[in-house]
Structures are given as structure tokens and as C-alpha cells.
Scaffold this motif. Structure first.
Motif, PDB file in Angstrom:
ATOM      1  N   GLU A 120     -21.697  44.765 -15.007  1.00 31.15           N
ATOM      2  CA  GLU A 120     -22.173  45.674 -13.975  1.00 31.15           C
ATOM      3  C   GLU A 120     -22.052  47.109 -14.464  1.00 31.15           C
ATOM      4  O   GLU A 120     -20.996  47.540 -14.930  1.00 31.15           O
ATOM      5  N   THR A 168     -24.418  53.087 -11.854  1.00 35.13           N
ATOM      6  CA  THR A 168     -25.335  52.042 -11.388  1.00 35.13           C
ATOM      7  C   THR A 168     -26.735  52.139 -11.969  1.00 35.13           C
ATOM      8  O   THR A 168     -27.455  51.140 -12.012  1.00 35.13           O
ATOM      9  N   THR A 193     -26.599  46.159 -20.972  1.00 36.75           N
ATOM     10  CA  THR A 193     -25.541  45.787 -20.022  1.00 36.75           C
ATOM     11  C   THR A 193     -24.751  44.564 -20.473  1.00 36.75           C
ATOM     12  O   THR A 193     -23.605  44.384 -20.057  1.00 36.75           O
ATOM     13  N   VAL A 235     -18.801  53.244 -10.568  1.00 34.64           N
ATOM     14  CA  VAL A 235     -19.777  52.373 -11.231  1.00 34.64           C
ATOM     15  C   VAL A 235     -21.022  53.195 -11.548  1.00 34.64           C
ATOM     16  O   VAL A 235     -21.639  53.766 -10.634  1.00 34.64           O
TER      17      VAL A 235
END
Length: 357
Positions: free
Chosen positions: A281, A295, A277, A293
Motif C-alpha cells: 500500500e 496514496t 508498489t 500513507v
């Protein structure tokens, strides 16, 4: 006889797409920059692992290539690349024997950051007839391999210089991102001390893509080793190295489930996307849905938060994802799809994939 797909609609997912026009533009852009500043370019092939791109880099003016592991270097030598830098501590009889064989085939250099590594190299290269070029690796702030001070660098440089079968060639570093001044300070001191001691540090090898447009500020360096610059990725865009339009590598995925209004699932998980990462995010940028996104990743699923999307993905949609870290993705697939626009140019094996030895 297997027939290669001719358009993207025939490509099954997940798959890695490489836009050859963007990749070539990235290569030409940095080569021109380096030429304008009198810097040699020695690109790192760990990002693409493809001989065709390594050859293109040399064709554009690179002095040679960089490989991270011995296995990668052997693949590139087999493909006809003739000048290879291997910035790694090589230890163990089997690897050292392979290193000797490789040195007979190509112009080769390695790094070392300890007396143990140097003594091991000297033991096998003392009687070969063709000496091995050795650079001393310096830790200029990254906190990985490398001697910790210019004084230590000089001590090891003297040791290499005194070993039959080895030739001291200079210093190498993989610097900490953003620490350009500290990097230059260390390398300048190491170079000065070696020169004053009567040694010849003719190569000062700097590296990294995040600070590649500041490479000219490391005035002691004679060459730069960019890797990710050929493809770019989400991290490089975040660092301002390039734009989304420069990103040549994307992962093509399919939306396989939309269990809620705010969640979609794609068929690209940890086996297709990097889990790195770098403080950002999510696990990549969906080109068609930039407000989504990613996640979480399980092995074969990517969990996507689509609550911020005005237009939401539907089951069966095919999406392109710019990964956080392109280099890792190259090592996750047996083959990549080379494209120009929406046309498939070639489906090619990732020749040096999985060469961790």
C-alpha cells in the motif's frame, strides 16, 4: 565557484540522501556472508550508478561488477572498473561495435538466450583477437529473458563453444523471489549436462537481493549479484532482507500543502519516487510520520493520507521517505547527497544515470 551545501538544512527538495555509513555497513554485511559460504560477489551497480560505490564494493572483496546496459558499463570502465559482467542480449551493429571496443579495455562477459544473439556476437568477435566470454541466460522462474529448459541451455552452450571469437563460460539467471529450490534445480541440471558434454561451466551466476541471505542454498552457484542490498528499500524490508535502520537511501521532501485535516501534499511525485508498489500500500514510508500513507503520485506532487497520524505534518515540514524501489529513484536524479549523520559528505553526480542504451 559553486559551494556545496555543508548541512542538510541547505539542501533543497526534493533530493536523494544517501547515508554512507549505512550503505557501507550493508556492503560489508553481505560480503562477509558470501565469504563465509565460499560465494563470489559481483554486485549490480544499477542501484547506485556511482563509481565510488562500485570501487568500494571491489575493495571489500567483490570479484567485479554487474551492469545492466552497455552505457552503464562504459561509464564504469571510464572510471577505472576493470571486470564487468553485462547480463543482457546485445543486438544491433552500433551496440556490437561498442561492445568490441569495451572488450578491448576490460575483462568482460555477456549473456545470450538465443541463436540470433550468439550469431550476432560471433560475427563481430570472430576477427578481434580477444574472445568474448558468454554465459547462457536461464529462466528459472522469473518469466523474463532466458532459455526455458536445461536442454535448451546446453544447445546454446554448444553453439557458443563452436563459435570463433566466443568463449562459453557458464550460466546465469535472475530468479523468481522465493523460488530457491526451483532455481537450484534448473542450474544444477544445466551445469551437469554441460559438464557431461565436455564443456566447462566455470561460472554459475545467481542474483537478486530479496533472497540474498539464502544464496548459499543455491549450491550450484559460484557467484551472487545483489543490487538493492547497498541501499535497501521498503520492499526489501517487507521481505525481511533488512530493517528500516539499514535503509541508506531516502528522498528528502517538503510538505507544501495541507488542504484538509486528513490530506497533506509533498513536493515529491512520480518524478522523485518510484511508482512501483510490489503489492504494498502506498508509494513509500515517511520516516517522521510512519502512519502516513502516500496514496497517489502526480508528476510533482505526492498525496499523503495523514488520517492515521496522531501528530500531523505541517506546511514547511521536511520529511524523509524510504521509497518502495531504490533502484528507480537513483535514475530519477542528476545528483545525490551523501551524508553521515546529519552532515553532508558530498553532493555527487549520478554518473551512469539515464544510460538506457
Amino acid at each position: 565557484m559553486e559551494i556545496s551545501p555543508v548541512n542538510l538544512a541547505e539542501i533543497d527538495t526534493p533530493a536523494v540522501l544517501i547515508d554512507v555509513d549505512r550503505a557501507d555497513a550493508n556492503l560489508q554485511r553481505f560480503q562477509a556472508y558470501a565469504n563465509s559460504h565460499g560465494l563470489a560477489v559481483r554486485p549490480h551497480i544499477k542501484t547506485h550508478k556511482l563509481p565510488r560505490f562500485a570501487k568500494r564494493q571491489v575493495e571489500l572483496g567483490a570479484v567485479g561488477i554487474t551492469c545492466q546496459k552497455l552505457g552503464e558499463a562504459e561509464v564504469m570502465a571510464d572510471a577505472g572498473l576493470t571486470d564487468i559482467f553485462l547480463p543482457y542480449n546485445i543486438l544491433g551493429k552500433e551496440k556490437l561495435d561498442r561492445l568490441v571496443a569495451l572488450n578491448e579495455r576490460v575483462t568482460l562477459a555477456v549473456t545470450a538466450d538465443s541463436e540470433t544473439t550468439i550469431r550476432g556476437l560471433a560475427e563481430v568477435f570472430g576477427d578481434t583477437g580477444k574472445p568474448l566470454d558468454v554465459l547462457i541466460e536461464c529462466d528459472t522462474g522469473m518469466g523474463r529473458c532466458g532459455v526455458q529448459t536445461p536442454d535448451e541451455a546446453l544447445t546454446l552452450a554448444r553453439l557458443v563453444d563452436g563459435c570463433t571469437g566466443l568463449r562459453f563460460r557458464g550460466f546465469m539467471t535472475y530468479p523468481k523471489t522465493g523460488a530457491v529450490a526451483e532455481n537450484e534445480g534448473f542450474l544444477a541440471a544445466a551445469k551437469r549436462q554441460a559438464t557431461e558434454a565436455g564443456l566447462d561451466p566455470r561460472i554459475i551466476s545467481n542474483g537478486g537481493s530479496p533472497d540474498m541471505w539464502r544464496a548459499h542454498e543455491v549450491t550450484s552457484a559460484t557467484e551472487h549479484r545483489p543490487g538493492t542490498y547497498i541501499y535497501m528499500d521498503r520492499f526489501q524490508v517487507a521481505k525481511g532482507v533488512g530493517t528500516w535502520d539499514d535503509c541508506a537511501l531516502t528522498v528528502l521532501a517538503t510538505v507544501v500543502s495541507c488542504p484538509t485535516q486528513t490530506r497533506a501534499i509533498i513536493d515529491a511525485g512520480s518524478k522523485s519516487l518510484s511508482s512501483d508498489t510490489f503489492g504494498m500500500e502506498g508509494f513509500g514510508r515517511m520516516v517522521e510520520f510512519p502512519d502516513a500513507v502516500i496514496t497517489a503520485l502526480s508528476e510533482e506532487h505526492g498525496i499523503v493520507d495523514v488520517s492515521g497520524c496522531a501528530r500531523k505534518p505541517q506546511i514547511g515540514d521536511r520529511v524523509r521517505i524510504v521509497p518502495n524501489h531504490a533502484c528507480v529513484v537513483s535514475n530519477l536524479f542528476d545528483e545525490v547527497v551523501l551524508t553521515s549523520g546529519n552532515e553532508v559528505v558530498e553532493v555527487t553526480p549520478v554518473a551512469a544515470r539515464g544510460r538506457v542504451d
